[in-house]
Motif scaffolding. Structure first.
Motif, mmCIF file in Angstrom:
data_model
loop_
_atom_site.group_PDB
_atom_site.id
_atom_site.type_symbol
_atom_site.label_atom_id
_atom_site.label_comp_id
_atom_site.label_asym_id
_atom_site.label_seq_id
_atom_site.Cartn_x
_atom_site.Cartn_y
_atom_site.Cartn_z
ATOM 1 N N LEU A 1 9.478 -0.038 8.834
ATOM 2 C CA LEU A 1 9.247 0.693 10.072
ATOM 3 C C LEU A 1 10.342 0.359 11.084
ATOM 4 O O LEU A 1 10.953 -0.717 11.045
ATOM 5 C CB LEU A 1 7.890 0.315 10.668
ATOM 6 N N THR A 2 10.582 1.286 12.002
ATOM 7 C CA THR A 2 11.445 0.950 13.129
ATOM 8 C C THR A 2 10.742 -0.095 13.990
ATOM 9 O O THR A 2 9.521 -0.265 13.913
ATOM 10 C CB THR A 2 11.735 2.191 13.986
ATOM 11 N N GLU A 3 11.516 -0.791 14.804
ATOM 12 C CA GLU A 3 10.910 -1.812 15.671
ATOM 13 C C GLU A 3 9.826 -1.213 16.558
ATOM 14 O O GLU A 3 8.734 -1.784 16.701
ATOM 15 C CB GLU A 3 12.004 -2.456 16.534
ATOM 16 N N THR A 4 10.107 -0.033 17.126
ATOM 17 C CA THR A 4 9.129 0.603 18.016
ATOM 18 C C THR A 4 7.840 0.936 17.277
ATOM 19 O O THR A 4 6.740 0.677 17.766
ATOM 20 C CB THR A 4 9.731 1.890 18.619
ATOM 21 N N ASP A 5 7.959 1.518 16.086
ATOM 22 C CA ASP A 5 6.767 1.895 15.316
ATOM 23 C C ASP A 5 6.010 0.664 14.842
ATOM 24 O O ASP A 5 4.769 0.656 14.819
ATOM 25 C CB ASP A 5 7.157 2.771 14.133
ATOM 26 N N ALA A 6 6.739 -0.386 14.456
ATOM 27 C CA ALA A 6 6.074 -1.603 13.987
ATOM 28 C C ALA A 6 5.281 -2.258 15.117
ATOM 29 O O ALA A 6 4.150 -2.721 14.908
ATOM 30 C CB ALA A 6 7.105 -2.580 13.424
ATOM 31 N N VAL A 7 5.850 -2.260 16.313
ATOM 32 C CA VAL A 7 5.125 -2.817 17.472
ATOM 33 C C VAL A 7 3.903 -1.951 17.793
ATOM 34 O O VAL A 7 2.823 -2.467 18.108
ATOM 35 C CB VAL A 7 6.064 -2.933 18.687
ATOM 36 N N GLU A 8 4.067 -0.633 17.687
ATOM 37 C CA GLU A 8 2.928 0.260 17.936
ATOM 38 C C GLU A 8 1.816 0.006 16.920
ATOM 39 O O GLU A 8 0.626 -0.030 17.267
ATOM 40 C CB GLU A 8 3.374 1.714 17.877
ATOM 41 N N LEU A 9 2.192 -0.177 15.650
ATOM 42 C CA LEU A 9 1.193 -0.466 14.620
ATOM 43 C C LEU A 9 0.487 -1.790 14.910
ATOM 44 O O LEU A 9 -0.744 -1.892 14.786
ATOM 45 C CB LEU A 9 1.856 -0.519 13.243
ATOM 46 N N LEU A 10 1.244 -2.788 15.312
ATOM 47 C CA LEU A 10 0.644 -4.078 15.668
ATOM 48 C C LEU A 10 -0.388 -3.899 16.775
ATOM 49 O O LEU A 10 -1.490 -4.458 16.716
ATOM 50 C CB LEU A 10 1.734 -5.055 16.097
ATOM 51 N N GLY A 11 -0.043 -3.076 17.775
ATOM 52 C CA GLY A 11 -0.974 -2.828 18.864
ATOM 53 C C GLY A 11 -2.220 -2.086 18.417
ATOM 54 O O GLY A 11 -3.327 -2.349 18.895
ATOM 55 N N GLU A 12 -2.047 -1.148 17.473
ATOM 56 C CA GLU A 12 -3.200 -0.406 16.962
ATOM 57 C C GLU A 12 -4.188 -1.330 16.264
ATOM 58 O O GLU A 12 -5.403 -1.168 16.376
ATOM 59 C CB GLU A 12 -2.734 0.682 15.985
ATOM 60 N N VAL A 13 -3.662 -2.314 15.518
ATOM 61 C CA VAL A 13 -4.534 -3.202 14.738
ATOM 62 C C VAL A 13 -5.087 -4.334 15.606
ATOM 63 O O VAL A 13 -6.285 -4.652 15.546
ATOM 64 C CB VAL A 13 -3.780 -3.780 13.529
ATOM 65 N N ALA A 14 -4.223 -4.952 16.414
ATOM 66 C CA ALA A 14 -4.636 -6.128 17.180
ATOM 67 C C ALA A 14 -5.229 -5.775 18.535
ATOM 68 O O ALA A 14 -5.963 -6.577 19.123
ATOM 69 C CB ALA A 14 -3.440 -7.056 17.375
ATOM 70 N N GLY A 15 -4.917 -4.582 19.033
ATOM 71 C CA GLY A 15 -5.363 -4.184 20.370
ATOM 72 C C GLY A 15 -4.162 -3.949 21.264
ATOM 73 O O GLY A 15 -3.360 -4.864 21.492
#
Length: 623
Positions: free
Chosen positions: A453-467
């Motif tokens: 994933l791009t850095e932006t998408d990976a951070v967004e995914l992290l936020g989706e899972v962790a909050g």
């Protein structure tokens, strides 16, 4: 870019969602999109954004236009996307970029199919057009009077397409599948008598005459109480025809076909056709729908998503079966993307969606015969004769799909020979294959190798899972965390799941714990989100010589290296070292990049950590 109006306003580019400042800017963008590729006057834009005009509307609009230009970038082809023209502005949008344009184009194709009598294609196109809608247009956005009128017109247009879809679907005998949705529609739009008529007709065709008559009485009571009028002549005439029994219920369309011994449960064994066990004609069961659930936190992958969807929905005169092969390392999100695409394409493949796990991650992949038997059962064809050979099974499967639009997802394939017998012969079908290998010896109309994933998408995914709230106070730590995870979706999900299980942890706490390379893989194992197990499956697929090379390459001091640098460590000539490294590339365990001085290889960090664990085990076993 992708612009979406048919629901909450949403704009995405290759890096993800584009953020706009404030409701005024969003309202002006929406007004420009509703006049895409046409001049939108300053007065129209001001009226669209303000209920009460500001003192200097031209100046205010110009300020918002300047901000939009910075965020939207270049348009289709080349040149500015947002142009200044005498009296206003023009937003350049390609037809495929705007959901409203796609909706109208597909609806128009449906209308033309209706006029030509092709109800199957009409239903398909109407469903695809309605699939562009995600809710009420511009939902949640406060707009001025001109836009409210536009939105009312769009909602009316949607309902017209809904009604036309209902007509075509009933004409095809798909009335039972409409009933639940029609009940919801008449609740939301109780004054649309055509929807009531379709509900009555669908119920009666399904053999539910009493419910059809009850629907008429509900409509009549509502019209009388709310408007003081009686139902129109169309609804009244349909009521009388149902009372007189002039509309016969449609017989159920269902058949079971068995190959081999005659069944003892009342079903009929059917054989015939040119080849043994291949029926010359079959009736279809209700459309199978076997897809695993789509995930609600899908992020990114917009270029790959469009590439696969465009290929699987493209129609031409070549009659070539559309086959998409998604490849990449384990944990990269191949299955997630395949299932997400398949759900998006359900309307395009209305005759069913089949899903098969081919077992590539297991110690013994599934053989083609067992896979075909499962596919045939999904189509209502039971094979009980073990003497039926693989070629006949494949022919029977293709006969069962003839004339149907079915999407098949073949997940976790190992080799092309495992997949070939599972491919349909009808080009109206579509196939999505996921594999660690690129399967280059298999005919495919599109091949997509998934990168991290791009850095932006990976951070967004992290936020989706962790909050997402945790990103607000720890964004820099989140960036570092996804770097430690190699932006591998599986690893990011595991990290997010661990944070979700520890709501009192700041993100930096997990960053600190993952910084210890000796225990990083341990801390990225939570439940069935286990990076180490996926890497172990890839390692287990290698022969002993390649396993040894995998372990030794992890000891290279440089992050990037050429085959000539790895050869001494591997204790083989450069040519043999190249062969071993390319085998690891094929297994998606290392990456290869062309460079001026030759091909350079790189082992991702998480892979290297696992390889060093195996290297220690190998050394212990040797000693």
């Amino acid at each position: 870019m992708r612009f979406r109006l048919l629901g909450a306003l949403d704009v995405r580019d290759a890096t993800g969602a584009v953020v706009f400042v404030g409701p005024r800017q969003r309202a002006i963008l929406a007004a420009l999109l509703l006049r895409a590729n046409e001049v939108a006057s300053v007065g129209y834009l001001a009226d669209a954004a303000w209920e009460v005009l500001p003192a200097k509307p031209h100046s205010n609009v110009r300020t918002y236009i300047s901000g939009l230009r910075r965020r939207l970038g270049d348009g289709p082809g080349s040149g500015e996307r947002l142009l200044t023209r005498p009296g206003g502005y023009v937003l350049r949008v390609a037809p495929a970029e705007l959901d409203l344009t796609v909706f109208e184009e597909l609806a128009g194709q449906g209308e033309r199919a209706m006029l030509s009598g092709d109800l199957h294609r009409a239903v398909q196109r109407f469903e695809e057009s309605l699939g562009q809608w995600r809710g009420k247009p511009l939902e949640g956005l406060s707009v001025g009077t001109p836009l409210r009128a536009e939105l009312s017109r769009l909602e009316e247009r949607r309902l017209t397409v809904v009604e036309r879809h209902g007509e075509a679907a009933i004409g095809l005998g798909r009335h039972e599948g409409l009933i639940a949705n029609l009940r919801l529609l008449v609740e939301d739009y109780p004054f649309r008598e055509r929807l009531w008529a379709q509900l009555m007709l669908a119920l009666n065709l399904a053999g539910r005459q009493a419910e059809a008559l009850r629907a008429f009485h509900d409509a009549r009571r509502m019209l009388d109480e709310e408007l003081g009028v009686d139902p129109g002549p169309e609804l009244g005439e349909l009521h009388q025809r149902i009372l007189r029994g002039e509309i016969e219920p449609a017989p159920p369309v269902s058949a079971r076909i068995l190959v081999g011994a005659a069944p003892d449960d009342g079903r009929t064994a059917v054989t015939g056709g040119g080849r043994r066990g291949v029926p010359s004609a079959t009736a279809s069961d209700p459309a199978p729908s076997q897809l695993p659930p789509d995930i609600g936190d899908f992020v990114g992958r917009e270029p790959e998503l469009r590439q696969v969807i465009d290929r699987l929905t493209h129609e031409d005169d070549t009659m070539v079966l559309p086959v998409a092969v998604l490849s990449g390392q384990r944990g990269i999100g191949k299955t997630t993307l395949a299932v997400h695409v398949a759900h998006r394409l359900r309307c395009h493949y209305p005759d069913g969606q089949l899903y098969l796990d081919l077992g590539g991650s297991g110690s013994v992949p599934r053989d083609a015969r067992s896979l075909l038997t499962q596919l045939l059962r999904s189509l209502g064809i039971v094979v009980s004769d073990p003497a039926v050979d693989l070629a006949d099974l494949s022919g029977l499967f293709r006969a069962g799909l003839a004339g149907r639009r079915v999407l098949i997802v073949l997940d976790d394939a190992v080799r092309a020979e495992q997949v070939r017998p599972l491919l349909p012969g009808d080009a109206r079908c579509g196939v999505i294959i996921t594999s660690q290998s690129r399967l280059t010896d298999l005919p495919a109309t599109v091949r997509v190798r998934l990168p991290p994933l791009t850095e932006t998408d990976a951070v967004e995914l992290l936020g989706e899972v962790a909050g997402a709230h945790r990103l607000r106070s720890g964004y820099d730590d989140a960036v570092e965390l996804v770097r430690l995870c190699d932006a591998l979706p599986l690893a990011v999900r595991a990290a997010g799941a661990r944070l979700a299980a520890k709501p009192h942890w700041p993100i930096g706490q997990l960053v600190f714990r993952l910084s210890d390379e000796h225990h990083r893989l341990d801390r990225l194992d939570i439940g069935d989100l286990t990076v180490r197990a996926r890497l172990a499956a890839s390692y287990g697929s290698l022969d002993a010589t390649t396993q040894r090379a995998f372990c030794l390459v992890s000891l290279m001091e440089s992050d990037e290296f050429r085959a000539c640098a790895a050869a001494p460590l591997l204790e083989v000539p450069v040519g043999k070292a190249t062969d071993l490294l390319e085998a690891l590339v094929d297994a998606q365990l290392i990456e290869a990049t062309p460079a001026r001085d030759g091909i350079r290889y790189r082992m991702p960090v998480l892979v290297r950590l696992y390889a060093r664990e195996k290297a220690v085990t190998m050394c212990d076993a040797t000693s």
